[in-house]
Scaffold this active site. Structure first.
Site, short mmCIF file in Angstrom:
data_model
loop_
_atom_site.label_atom_id
_atom_site.label_comp_id
_atom_site.label_asym_id
_atom_site.label_seq_id
_atom_site.Cartn_x
_atom_site.Cartn_y
_atom_site.Cartn_z
N HIS A 177 -4.39 -6.32 10.76
CA HIS A 177 -3.93 -4.93 10.82
C HIS A 177 -2.66 -4.77 11.66
O HIS A 177 -2.60 -3.91 12.53
CB HIS A 177 -5.02 -4.03 11.41
N GLU A 189 9.94 -5.85 -5.31
CA GLU A 189 8.82 -6.57 -4.70
C GLU A 189 9.11 -8.07 -4.72
O GLU A 189 9.43 -8.63 -5.77
CB GLU A 189 7.53 -6.29 -5.46
N ALA A 190 9.00 -8.70 -3.55
CA ALA A 190 9.30 -10.13 -3.46
C ALA A 190 8.26 -10.98 -4.16
O ALA A 190 8.57 -12.08 -4.65
CB ALA A 190 9.42 -10.54 -1.99
N SER A 199 0.82 -1.21 0.00
CA SER A 199 0.00 0.00 0.00
C SER A 199 0.85 1.25 0.00
O SER A 199 0.65 2.17 -0.81
CB SER A 199 -0.93 0.00 1.21
N ALA A 200 1.82 1.35 0.92
CA ALA A 200 2.67 2.53 1.01
C ALA A 200 3.70 2.57 -0.10
O ALA A 200 3.96 3.62 -0.69
CB ALA A 200 3.36 2.58 2.37
#
Length: 534
Positions: A472, A38-39, A17-18
């Site tokens: 979360h 990105e993995a 998201s970030a």
């Protein structure tokens, strides 16, 4: 993928998201080169784009990291599954799509803790800048931004009955949980556009990847931050089975989330020195709180057997129903396949002395034995309760020095009396709402935990035996102005040059609601801070 350069101005680790928001915003400056590692892989699975697809992807063997906690002391030693997105978009690609920012008081509290620039008034422009609000721009919302925020339409009669029942027990109707006040009962909004999921990758990377100065590398598993003394100079990672590295001319920014970002710092020798030595990792910077301060929202669900048809269990419980739902989606981008993980919500104060809502409720028009599990063979629906501001704290630590090993997760759920009381009072409020006339007309019986679960002790035992994460995790690279904080308010890692963290891990306290919107805001704020510094 464009060819991987040997160096870039900015190296961003993690396309969640970030990370998607940050990389896209940085690449708006054509003078800089941005590499995003990105993995996970590309978002090719069609279920990643259909809203209800989270039921297929949340525990997918390759699209999710499928992590789990250590045995939880207050949950009878149960290990709690922690799905996290392993794909472009990160967890925004497999989540329940709900758009909830948190309370104004959350961010004002961050400011009171010394996080200058993070008050509610400070972060509102970043929220608005990110947003493409279906209802249009106003004091609280933006239009024309990358992230689609829309209403679920049409809402079912069952969802409206839940909203009416909330009003019958004395809660105000609230059609905008992200406006002036969060408290009340009303419909959720979702990150979707035209019936399709709008993940952070769809919102930000889709348009940005047309730029020549943004290189996105999938399948790139970061193993450590490369340090030159006390300065980060790049990232060592593994790609297609080969050890690689890339140099950052300006900065490295970790956006791996509340588990991966502290894990990468620890693997790099940044963390509690004695613990690192014990694992065979040479300490490069003694920073005691890396991986500490872990917070997560814990939920307990109640399931009700409906007295009439009208739930998703009915709509999707047969082959004919699933075919009809598929046709409805294909022809109109509507129907059961557009349902999010909660169509209506309720924010309430259940503990004495709470100045703002301390509990969130998700109304879900279907039921299953567990999140992501198969639907029950009867008409059913679910109401979950979760404590918004848990006192319990856990940690993220390493099992060993091997980057291939997963982190050790200790959530430490319900470890304080306040947390236990909040869960019990939340479950009692669920029952009061269910007993209100508008919703009682829909209920044949309480299926889970059932009428035999009576009294506070029994409800607490239900939470211990059946409660789980609501996905979360936050707080493990705590932001603050004090020497113990992992990152300063400008998101720079304390004591290390050229290195920032920008994701849920920087939250001093977890926001009061779903975390995706706040993580995107953090990406927007990080880009602003980095541009100001440059």
């Amino acid at each position: 993928m464009r060819s991987l350069p040997e160096e870039a101005d900015y190296v961003v680790v993690g396309a969640g998201s970030a990370g998607c928001a940050l990389a896209a915003r940085l690449s708006e400056d054509p003078r800089v080169l941005v590499v995003l590692l990105e993995a996970g892989g590309a978002a090719r699975n069609p279920w990643l784009h259909v809203p209800i697809g989270y039921a297929k992807t949340m525990y997918h063997p390759t699209l999710s990291w499928n992590l789990a906690t250590e045995p939880e002391p207050e949950l009878h030693g149960r290990r709690i599954n922690w799905p996290r997105g392993r794909v472009l978009g990160g967890s925004s690609a497999i989540n329940g799509l709900l758009y909830v920012r948190g309370q104004h008081a959350d961010f004002d509290h961050w400011r009171q803790l010394g996080c200058v620039g993070w008050s509610a008034a400070d972060v509102l422009p970043a929220f608005r800048r990110a947003e493409d609000q279906q209802r249009g721009a106003d004091e609280w919302h933006g239009a024309g931004g990358p992230l689609a925020v829309s209403d679920l339409s049409p809402r079912s009669a069952l969802a409206e009955a839940f909203i009416a029942a909330g009003q019958e027990v004395g809660l105000p109707r609230n059609d905008d949980f992200n406006g002036a006040e969060q408290e009340g009962v009303g419909p959720f909004q979702v990150t979707a556009r035209g019936g399709w999921r709008c993940s952070a990758a769809t919102a930000y990377l889709g348009p940005a990847r047309r730029r020549a100065n943004l290189v996105v590398v999938t399948g790139a598993a970061a193993e450590r931050v490369v340090l030159d003394g006390r300065r980060a100079t790049g990232i060592a990672f593994r790609h297609a089975g080969t050890a690689r590295s890339i140099r950052a001319r300006r900065e490295v920014v970790l956006c791996g989330g509340a588990i991966a970002s502290p894990r990468l710092l620890l693997l790099s020798g940044i963390g509690p020195a004695e613990e690192l030595r014990a694992l065979g990792i040479a300490p490069r910077h003694d920073l005691a709180e890396v991986g500490r301060n872990l917070q997560d929202h814990f939920q307990a669900r109640m399931v009700f057997r409906a007295s009439r048809r009208g739930t998703l269990n009915d709509a999707l419980g047969s082959l004919a129903g699933r075919m009809m739902a598929g046709m409805h989606f294909a022809l109109r981008r509507a129907g059961p396949l557009t349902i999010s993980a909660g169509v209506a919500g309720l924010f309430a104060r259940v503990l004495p002395g709470s100045a703002t809502p301390d509990t969130q409720f998700h109304f879900i028009p279907f039921s299953a034995d567990r999140p992501g599990g198969g639907l029950h063979d009867f008409p059913g629906f679910t109401i979950s309760t979760c404590q918004l501001r848990p006192e319990s704290r856990g940690d993220i630590t390493l099992v060993g020095a091997d980057p291939a090993l997963p982190a050790r997760i200790r959530a430490n759920y319900m470890s304080t009396d306040t947390d236990r009381r909040c869960m019990v009072e939340g479950l009692k409020l669920v029952r009061r709402v269910a007993a209100a006339p508008a919703l009682r007309a829909w209920i044949e019986a309480e299926f889970l935990p059932g009428a035999g679960c009576d009294g506070d002790d029994a409800l607490l035992e239900h939470a211990r035996r059946a409660g789980t994460t609501i996905f979360h995790p936050a707080g493990t690279c705590r932001m603050g102005a004090d020497p113990g904080a992992v990152v300063a308010p400008d998101l720079r890692v304390q004591g290390i040059g050229g290195l920032r963290v920008a994701d849920a891990s920087i939250m001093p306290t977890v926001v009061s609601g779903n975390t995706n919107a706040a993580c995107i805001m953090i990406g927007e704020k990080a880009a602003e801070l980095i541009r100001q510094a440059a």
